[in-house]
Design a protein around this motif. Structure first.
Motif, PDB file in Angstrom:
ATOM      1  N   PHE A  51      51.955   2.991 -75.210  1.00  0.00           N
ATOM      2  CA  PHE A  51      52.042   2.557 -73.815  1.00  0.00           C
ATOM      3  C   PHE A  51      52.278   1.057 -73.875  1.00  0.00           C
ATOM      4  N   GLU A  52      53.260   0.538 -73.096  1.00  0.00           N
ATOM      5  CA  GLU A  52      53.510  -0.904 -73.107  1.00  0.00           C
ATOM      6  C   GLU A  52      53.694  -1.441 -71.703  1.00  0.00           C
ATOM      7  N   PHE A  53      52.885  -2.448 -71.366  1.00  0.00           N
ATOM      8  CA  PHE A  53      53.044  -3.224 -70.138  1.00  0.00           C
ATOM      9  C   PHE A  53      53.815  -4.479 -70.501  1.00  0.00           C
ATOM     10  N   CYS A  54      54.820  -4.847 -69.700  1.00  0.00           N
ATOM     11  CA  CYS A  54      55.635  -6.042 -69.942  1.00  0.00           C
ATOM     12  C   CYS A  54      55.685  -6.898 -68.683  1.00  0.00           C
ATOM     13  N   HIS A  55      55.594  -8.203 -68.862  1.00  0.00           N
ATOM     14  CA  HIS A  55      55.822  -9.163 -67.784  1.00  0.00           C
ATOM     15  C   HIS A  55      56.879 -10.142 -68.282  1.00  0.00           C
ATOM     16  N   ILE A  56      58.033 -10.157 -67.632  1.00  0.00           N
ATOM     17  CA  ILE A  56      59.147 -10.998 -68.068  1.00  0.00           C
ATOM     18  C   ILE A  56      58.902 -12.449 -67.650  1.00  0.00           C
ATOM     19  N   LEU A  57      58.916 -13.341 -68.638  1.00  0.00           N
ATOM     20  CA  LEU A  57      58.732 -14.776 -68.394  1.00  0.00           C
ATOM     21  C   LEU A  57      60.068 -15.465 -68.153  1.00  0.00           C
ATOM     22  N   SER A  58      61.093 -15.051 -68.903  1.00  0.00           N
ATOM     23  CA  SER A  58      62.426 -15.641 -68.759  1.00  0.00           C
ATOM     24  C   SER A  58      63.454 -14.661 -69.311  1.00  0.00           C
ATOM     25  N   GLY A  59      64.699 -14.842 -68.886  1.00  0.00           N
ATOM     26  CA  GLY A  59      65.783 -14.009 -69.385  1.00  0.00           C
ATOM     27  C   GLY A  59      66.090 -12.827 -68.490  1.00  0.00           C
ATOM     28  N   LEU A  60      66.939 -11.946 -69.017  1.00  0.00           N
ATOM     29  CA  LEU A  60      67.429 -10.809 -68.251  1.00  0.00           C
ATOM     30  C   LEU A  60      67.652  -9.629 -69.183  1.00  0.00           C
ATOM     31  N   VAL A  61      67.097  -8.467 -68.812  1.00  0.00           N
ATOM     32  CA  VAL A  61      67.269  -7.250 -69.609  1.00  0.00           C
ATOM     33  C   VAL A  61      67.673  -6.092 -68.702  1.00  0.00           C
ATOM     34  N   GLU A  62      68.319  -5.111 -69.319  1.00  0.00           N
ATOM     35  CA  GLU A  62      68.660  -3.869 -68.637  1.00  0.00           C
ATOM     36  C   GLU A  62      68.109  -2.738 -69.490  1.00  0.00           C
ATOM     37  N   THR A 119      68.712 -14.147 -73.411  1.00  0.00           N
ATOM     38  CA  THR A 119      67.497 -14.197 -74.235  1.00  0.00           C
ATOM     39  C   THR A 119      66.273 -14.022 -73.349  1.00  0.00           C
ATOM     40  N   VAL A 120      65.440 -13.052 -73.725  1.00  0.00           N
ATOM     41  CA  VAL A 120      64.291 -12.679 -72.906  1.00  0.00           C
ATOM     42  C   VAL A 120      62.998 -13.039 -73.626  1.00  0.00           C
ATOM     43  N   ARG A 121      62.027 -13.466 -72.836  1.00  0.00           N
ATOM     44  CA  ARG A 121      60.673 -13.698 -73.343  1.00  0.00           C
ATOM     45  C   ARG A 121      59.733 -12.964 -72.403  1.00  0.00           C
ATOM     46  N   LYS A 122      58.796 -12.221 -73.003  1.00  0.00           N
ATOM     47  CA  LYS A 122      57.859 -11.433 -72.186  1.00  0.00           C
ATOM     48  C   LYS A 122      56.460 -11.517 -72.761  1.00  0.00           C
ATOM     49  N   ILE A 123      55.488 -11.313 -71.880  1.00  0.00           N
ATOM     50  CA  ILE A 123      54.121 -11.045 -72.289  1.00  0.00           C
ATOM     51  C   ILE A 123      54.023  -9.537 -72.393  1.00  0.00           C
ATOM     52  N   TYR A 124      53.396  -9.049 -73.458  1.00  0.00           N
ATOM     53  CA  TYR A 124      53.262  -7.615 -73.636  1.00  0.00           C
ATOM     54  C   TYR A 124      51.799  -7.235 -73.888  1.00  0.00           C
ATOM     55  N   VAL A 125      51.498  -5.993 -73.513  1.00  0.00           N
ATOM     56  CA  VAL A 125      50.236  -5.357 -73.876  1.00  0.00           C
ATOM     57  C   VAL A 125      50.594  -3.955 -74.311  1.00  0.00           C
TER      58      VAL A 125
END
Length: 116
Positions: A65-76, A108-114
């Motif tokens: 299970f992964e929670f993501c919060h995008i800090l910067s960048g763009l993903v599809e 380029t994407v940066r995220k916080i993950y759990v």
């Protein structure tokens, strides 16, 4: 041990660096950086910051299970058999166990993950 953990979005320590495995790579030459910042419950829960450069990879969560919060960048992200969903800075989402699809880093994407 504190039961409150602040996740540093711009860690000063060196990240773990990686590239996708050949079976996960679809297009481009993405690279990944991970700044692991905490673990709990006998190392079954992890959190930190992750960064990826542009490219397209298979995303397979398995039992994770992964929670993501995008800090910067763009993903599809495109679930197998589904429609693409775009996420940008400020967006949050969950990839549930069993998720299969593609992860396309557009900027380029940066995220916080759990993960759990």
């Amino acid at each position: 041990m504190s039961l409150l953990k602040t996740i540093d979005p711009t860690p000063s320590f060196a990240p773990r660096e990686a590239v996708p495995t050949p079976e996960r790579l679809i297009a481009g030459t993405p690279s990944f950086k991970t700044w692991a910042q905490d673990a709990a419950r006998n190392e079954t829960i992890h959190t930190g910051v992750w960064e990826a450069t542009p490219g397209l990879t298979h995303s397979i969560k398995g039992e994770t299970f992964e929670f993501c919060h995008i800090l910067s960048g763009l993903v599809e992200i495109t679930p197998e058999g589904g429609e693409p969903v775009t996420y940008k800075a400020g967006d949050s989402f969950v990839m549930k166990p069993g998720f299969v699809g593609t992860w396309k880093t557009i900027e380029t994407v940066r995220k916080i993950y759990v993960t759990a």
